[in-house]
Design a protein around this motif. Structure first.
Motif, PDB file in Angstrom:
ATOM      1  N   GLU A   1       0.879  -1.210   0.175  1.00 10.16           N
ATOM      2  CA  GLU A   1      -0.104  -0.100   0.101  1.00 10.16           C
ATOM      3  C   GLU A   1       0.782   1.211  -0.102  1.00 10.16           C
ATOM      4  O   GLU A   1       2.004   1.478   0.413  1.00 10.16           O
ATOM      5  CB  GLU A   1      -0.907   0.127   1.174  1.00 10.16           C
ATOM      6  N   THR A   2       0.549   2.261  -0.648  1.00 12.05           N
ATOM      7  CA  THR A   2       1.444   3.650  -0.863  1.00 12.05           C
ATOM      8  C   THR A   2       0.371   4.760  -0.701  1.00 12.05           C
ATOM      9  O   THR A   2      -0.988   4.638  -0.584  1.00 12.05           O
ATOM     10  CB  THR A   2       1.929   3.604  -2.074  1.00 12.05           C
ATOM     11  N   ILE A   3       0.799   5.971  -0.623  1.00 10.13           N
ATOM     12  CA  ILE A   3      -0.055   7.159  -0.679  1.00 10.13           C
ATOM     13  C   ILE A   3       0.321   8.092  -1.658  1.00 10.13           C
ATOM     14  O   ILE A   3       1.861   8.234  -1.897  1.00 10.13           O
ATOM     15  CB  ILE A   3       0.063   7.686   0.898  1.00 10.13           C
ATOM     16  N   SER A   4      -0.356   8.684  -2.233  1.00  9.37           N
ATOM     17  CA  SER A   4      -0.040   9.557  -3.335  1.00  9.37           C
ATOM     18  C   SER A   4       0.169  10.946  -2.642  1.00  9.37           C
ATOM     19  O   SER A   4       0.087  11.144  -1.521  1.00  9.37           O
ATOM     20  CB  SER A   4      -1.237   9.860  -4.325  1.00  9.37           C
ATOM     21  N   ILE A   5       1.013  11.837  -3.374  1.00 12.49           N
ATOM     22  CA  ILE A   5       1.508  12.936  -2.912  1.00 12.49           C
ATOM     23  C   ILE A   5       0.388  14.000  -2.481  1.00 12.49           C
ATOM     24  O   ILE A   5       0.273  14.677  -1.477  1.00 12.49           O
ATOM     25  CB  ILE A   5       2.532  13.758  -3.674  1.00 12.49           C
ATOM     26  N   PRO A   6      -0.814  13.824  -3.342  1.00 10.76           N
ATOM     27  CA  PRO A   6      -2.004  14.682  -3.172  1.00 10.76           C
ATOM     28  C   PRO A   6      -2.456  14.283  -1.782  1.00 10.76           C
ATOM     29  O   PRO A   6      -2.933  14.959  -0.814  1.00 10.76           O
ATOM     30  CB  PRO A   6      -2.707  14.869  -4.229  1.00 10.76           C
ATOM     31  N   ASP A   7      -2.558  12.868  -1.406  1.00 10.64           N
ATOM     32  CA  ASP A   7      -3.215  12.517  -0.321  1.00 10.64           C
ATOM     33  C   ASP A   7      -2.241  12.640   0.873  1.00 10.64           C
ATOM     34  O   ASP A   7      -2.682  12.999   2.006  1.00 10.64           O
ATOM     35  CB  ASP A   7      -3.391  10.938  -0.361  1.00 10.64           C
ATOM     36  N   LEU A   8      -0.873  12.676   0.609  1.00 10.21           N
ATOM     37  CA  LEU A   8       0.050  12.871   1.585  1.00 10.21           C
ATOM     38  C   LEU A   8      -0.200  14.387   1.959  1.00 10.21           C
ATOM     39  O   LEU A   8       0.063  14.798   3.201  1.00 10.21           O
ATOM     40  CB  LEU A   8       1.549  12.754   1.144  1.00 10.21           C
ATOM     41  N   GLU A   9      -0.374  15.197   0.994  1.00  9.58           N
ATOM     42  CA  GLU A   9      -0.773  16.646   1.549  1.00  9.58           C
ATOM     43  C   GLU A   9      -1.902  16.768   2.380  1.00  9.58           C
ATOM     44  O   GLU A   9      -1.862  17.564   3.331  1.00  9.58           O
ATOM     45  CB  GLU A   9      -0.888  17.512   0.291  1.00  9.58           C
ATOM     46  N   THR A  10      -2.940  15.898   2.081  1.00  8.25           N
ATOM     47  CA  THR A  10      -4.105  15.840   3.120  1.00  8.25           C
ATOM     48  C   THR A  10      -3.921  15.510   4.254  1.00  8.25           C
ATOM     49  O   THR A  10      -4.242  15.835   5.386  1.00  8.25           O
ATOM     50  CB  THR A  10      -5.241  15.130   2.425  1.00  8.25           C
ATOM     51  N   ALA A  11      -3.021  14.448   4.427  1.00 12.77           N
ATOM     52  CA  ALA A  11      -2.590  13.722   5.921  1.00 12.77           C
ATOM     53  C   ALA A  11      -1.828  14.626   6.753  1.00 12.77           C
ATOM     54  O   ALA A  11      -1.875  14.725   7.989  1.00 12.77           O
ATOM     55  CB  ALA A  11      -1.894  12.290   5.455  1.00 12.77           C
ATOM     56  N   LEU A  12      -0.796  15.250   6.276  1.00 13.79           N
ATOM     57  CA  LEU A  12       0.176  16.232   6.819  1.00 13.79           C
ATOM     58  C   LEU A  12      -0.683  17.452   7.298  1.00 13.79           C
ATOM     59  O   LEU A  12      -1.648  18.226   6.673  1.00 13.79           O
ATOM     60  CB  LEU A  12       1.266  16.740   5.933  1.00 13.79           C
ATOM     61  N   PRO A  13      -0.681  17.846   8.711  1.00 12.12           N
ATOM     62  CA  PRO A  13      -1.606  18.978   9.388  1.00 12.12           C
ATOM     63  C   PRO A  13      -0.772  20.317   8.794  1.00 12.12           C
ATOM     64  O   PRO A  13       0.369  20.245   8.443  1.00 12.12           O
ATOM     65  CB  PRO A  13      -1.021  18.672  10.848  1.00 12.12           C
ATOM     66  N   ASP A  14      -1.733  21.256   8.769  1.00  8.49           N
ATOM     67  CA  ASP A  14      -1.022  22.673   8.829  1.00  8.49           C
ATOM     68  C   ASP A  14      -0.481  23.203   9.934  1.00  8.49           C
ATOM     69  O   ASP A  14      -0.949  22.807  11.289  1.00  8.49           O
ATOM     70  CB  ASP A  14      -2.313  23.510   8.373  1.00  8.49           C
ATOM     71  N   ASP A  15       0.663  23.843   9.653  1.00 12.82           N
ATOM     72  CA  ASP A  15       1.300  24.643  10.906  1.00 12.82           C
ATOM     73  C   ASP A  15       1.558  23.728  11.817  1.00 12.82           C
ATOM     74  O   ASP A  15       1.900  24.271  13.033  1.00 12.82           O
ATOM     75  CB  ASP A  15       0.283  25.786  11.295  1.00 12.82           C
ATOM     76  N   MET A  16       2.424  22.369  11.729  1.00 13.76           N
ATOM     77  CA  MET A  16       2.836  21.918  12.746  1.00 13.76           C
ATOM     78  C   MET A  16       4.486  21.778  12.508  1.00 13.76           C
ATOM     79  O   MET A  16       5.156  22.019  13.105  1.00 13.76           O
ATOM     80  CB  MET A  16       2.151  20.312  12.866  1.00 13.76           C
ATOM     81  N   PHE A  17       4.668  21.273  11.156  1.00  8.40           N
ATOM     82  CA  PHE A  17       6.011  20.684  11.162  1.00  8.40           C
ATOM     83  C   PHE A  17       6.751  22.080  10.477  1.00  8.40           C
ATOM     84  O   PHE A  17       6.404  22.509   9.379  1.00  8.40           O
ATOM     85  CB  PHE A  17       6.039  19.727  10.102  1.00  8.40           C
ATOM     86  N   ASP A  18       8.115  22.245  11.164  1.00 10.53           N
ATOM     87  CA  ASP A  18       8.900  23.221  10.613  1.00 10.53           C
ATOM     88  C   ASP A  18       9.696  22.621   9.657  1.00 10.53           C
ATOM     89  O   ASP A  18      10.134  23.406   8.420  1.00 10.53           O
ATOM     90  CB  ASP A  18       9.783  23.647  11.850  1.00 10.53           C
ATOM     91  N   TYR A  19       9.992  21.276   9.503  1.00 12.01           N
ATOM     92  CA  TYR A  19      10.822  20.837   8.368  1.00 12.01           C
ATOM     93  C   TYR A  19      10.292  19.202   8.190  1.00 12.01           C
ATOM     94  O   TYR A  19       9.953  18.616   9.045  1.00 12.01           O
ATOM     95  CB  TYR A  19      12.222  20.830   8.535  1.00 12.01           C
ATOM     96  N   ILE A  20      10.593  18.949   6.948  1.00 10.87           N
ATOM     97  CA  ILE A  20      10.293  17.584   6.612  1.00 10.87           C
ATOM     98  C   ILE A  20      11.570  16.788   6.006  1.00 10.87           C
ATOM     99  O   ILE A  20      12.244  17.497   4.879  1.00 10.87           O
ATOM    100  CB  ILE A  20       9.028  17.436   5.717  1.00 10.87           C
ATOM    101  N   LEU A  21      11.968  15.786   6.606  1.00  7.74           N
ATOM    102  CA  LEU A  21      13.219  15.114   5.862  1.00  7.74           C
ATOM    103  C   LEU A  21      12.556  13.687   5.133  1.00  7.74           C
ATOM    104  O   LEU A  21      12.034  13.044   6.068  1.00  7.74           O
ATOM    105  CB  LEU A  21      14.008  14.494   6.737  1.00  7.74           C
ATOM    106  N   PHE A  22      12.813  13.599   4.003  1.00  8.39           N
ATOM    107  CA  PHE A  22      12.244  12.340   3.220  1.00  8.39           C
ATOM    108  C   PHE A  22      13.388  11.491   3.430  1.00  8.39           C
ATOM    109  O   PHE A  22      14.592  11.654   2.497  1.00  8.39           O
ATOM    110  CB  PHE A  22      11.984  12.602   1.884  1.00  8.39           C
ATOM    111  N   ASP A  23      13.589  10.367   4.110  1.00 13.05           N
ATOM    112  CA  ASP A  23      14.292   9.349   4.065  1.00 13.05           C
ATOM    113  C   ASP A  23      13.752   8.144   2.994  1.00 13.05           C
ATOM    114  O   ASP A  23      13.207   7.102   3.387  1.00 13.05           O
ATOM    115  CB  ASP A  23      14.797   8.542   5.435  1.00 13.05           C
ATOM    116  N   ALA A  24      13.595   8.517   1.862  1.00 19.34           N
ATOM    117  CA  ALA A  24      13.057   7.958   0.715  1.00 19.34           C
ATOM    118  C   ALA A  24      13.531   8.117  -0.635  1.00 19.34           C
ATOM    119  O   ALA A  24      13.754   9.393  -0.798  1.00 19.34           O
ATOM    120  CB  ALA A  24      11.387   7.581   0.872  1.00 19.34           C
ATOM    121  N   CYS A  25      13.407   7.161  -1.558  1.00 19.43           N
ATOM    122  CA  CYS A  25      13.784   7.744  -2.983  1.00 19.43           C
ATOM    123  C   CYS A  25      13.071   8.580  -3.821  1.00 19.43           C
ATOM    124  O   CYS A  25      11.872   8.685  -3.646  1.00 19.43           O
ATOM    125  CB  CYS A  25      14.084   6.186  -3.710  1.00 19.43           C
ATOM    126  N   TYR A  26      13.643   9.215  -4.560  1.00 18.00           N
ATOM    127  CA  TYR A  26      13.079  10.156  -5.548  1.00 18.00           C
ATOM    128  C   TYR A  26      12.144  11.336  -4.908  1.00 18.00           C
ATOM    129  O   TYR A  26      11.416  11.691  -5.981  1.00 18.00           O
ATOM    130  CB  TYR A  26      12.268   9.334  -6.448  1.00 18.00           C
TER     131      TYR A  26
END
Length: 434
Positions: free
Chosen positions: A192-217
């Motif tokens: 199972e995977t999540i699309s980037i638009p769905d990831l946008e929905t999952a991520l809260p507004d005004d919470m994270f100062d930075y996101i580090l992707f330890d994932a390819c591409y």
């Protein structure tokens, strides 16, 4: 005892006078500055062939926290193969002792569903009130590409099916209706995977100062632009990241050894994230053979609108060139199944991640647009980017001749399924001539 006490009484007035005098010369003492609470959530989607690395990386985080300031806490959400998801707290107390404690467990579920991700984010925010939040998104990654419609297969059957695919190519229609799990977007929880638009929905507004992707591409401009309102900074790679991922022992030191304060936060946070990128690059640049492989970028999301303006301006009078550009001559960052160890996306020979800077360089644009406007906006949006000269040398890899820090796809209408999906993304709608 009496003599020693008498000497002390005699000397104190003199010392007091000296100390008062020094204090007056130096001015009033500086007010005490409290370190900001800094919480990092490492969200490990490891219900796949990376499962063992999640344990290795958790151990490295624990090791690295020895150099952290006590104001920092790491929360690891870890969903491994054959185990229920758990929440692990790793912190260092004021006496310098690092502790690792399981503070919660979850029923087995899809860790890349919007609901699960939102539940974990909300719990961390409620249980660990902080001034600064960081997020590590740890798993397989496929950039902007849409999730495939797949069924779950156990590991052995999954590998057998993938091997069969390599020997007998399928059409796009057959692929999307097949049982072969393919990682697109972010994550891989038992296919199972999540699309980037769905990831946008999952991520809260005004919470994270930075996101580090330890994932390819994940250093695609499409990904960064889609998530531009979800964090101030994004750290990601245009190409693949080795299975070991980030060198977390040094990453924790880079992130947490110098505490953030209200006074230093505006400049210290980007400096800290840049240092994290540099450490990642230096770690892999110092290796040999196929492990001498790294691309890394620090993206300032507040500058992406300016970059989009510049690209849209250049694309506006280059519609024919965009449609006809020979992509086989461009710098790419993904291996195909034509190469050993390559990834099967939709076809056997096409690439989906090119260098944005090189593409702009081939456009028909004014000197100002190509040599002033775009480079300036790119530098603002990507304050740090680095790449080794080769990626995966001897393992179906490629030479890196161009690396501006952002990859992109060229939507030319040749591939029905990915192109139709690409047109729904914010980046396409923002920069492509409509």
């Amino acid at each position: 005892m009496t003599k020693r006490f008498a000497k002390i009484v005699f000397v104190v007035p003199f010392l007091t006078a000296v100390l008062v005098s020094c204090s007056r010369e130096a001015g009033p003492p500086e007010p005490e500055v409290n370190a900001l609470k800094h919480t990092l959530l490492a969200y490990m989607v490891a219900d796949n062939n990376l499962s063992s690395f999640s344990y290795i990386n958790t151990s490295a985080i624990y090791q690295g926290m020895a150099a952290a300031d006590p104001s920092a806490t790491v929360i690891v959400y870890r969903d491994c193969y054959g185990a229920a998801p758990e929440l692990i707290e790793i912190k260092k107390d004021k006496k310098g002792k690092v502790t690792q404690t399981v503070v919660g467990t979850f029923p087995e579920s899809n860790s890349v569903s919007i609901e699960t991700m939102q539940e974990v984010f909300a719990k961390v925010k409620a249980d660990y009130p902080s001034d600064v939040y960081g997020l590590v998104l740890w798993s397989h990654g496929g950039g902007w590409l849409p999730p495939a419609k797949t069924n779950i297969l156990p590991g052995t059957a999954r590998l057998q099916k993938l091997q069969a695919l390599a020997a007998e190519p399928l059409s796009v229609e057959e692929l999307l209706s097949s049982e072969v799990p393919i990682t697109h977007g972010f994550g891989d929880d038992y296919a199972e995977t999540i699309s980037i638009p769905d990831l946008e929905t999952a991520l809260p507004d005004d919470m994270f100062d930075y996101i580090l992707f330890d994932a390819c591409y994940m250093a695609g401009v499409e990904v960064a632009y889609q998530l531009r309102n979800k964090a101030d900074y994004i750290i990601a790679s245009s190409a693949e990241i080795m299975g070991n991922g980030f060198p977390y022992a040094s990453t924790m030191k880079d992130l947490f050894s110098t505490p953030l304060t209200e006074q230093n936060r505006p400049y210290r946070l980007p400096e800290t994230l840049r240092k994290t990128c540099e450490s990642f690059f230096n770690y892999y640049n110092g290796k040999i053979g196929w492990e001498h492989s790294a691309t890394i970028s620090l993206i300032n999301t507040s500058e992406l609108e300016g970059l989009a303006d510049a690209v849209a301006q250049i694309f506006a009078h280059n519609a024919p060139a965009l449609a006809q550009m020979n992509t086989s001559a461009l710098q790419y960052f993904d291996r195909t199944p034509m190469s050993p160890g390559g990834h099967y996306f939709y076809t056997y020979s096409d690439h989906y991640f090119f260098d944005l800077g090189e593409i702009i360089g081939k456009m028909d644009a004014s000197y100002y647009e190509k040599n002033v406007l775009f480079p300036w906006q790119l530098k603002l949006a990507v304050p740090y980017a680095a790449a080794t000269d080769w990626m995966l040398l001897g393992s179906g890899g490629f030479k890196v001749n161009h690396h501006c820090g952002l990859s992109t796809y060229l939507c030319q209408g040749r591939l029905d399924v990915p192109d139709a999906y690409y047109r729904t993304l914010d980046w396409y709608q923002r920069v492509y001539p409509q």
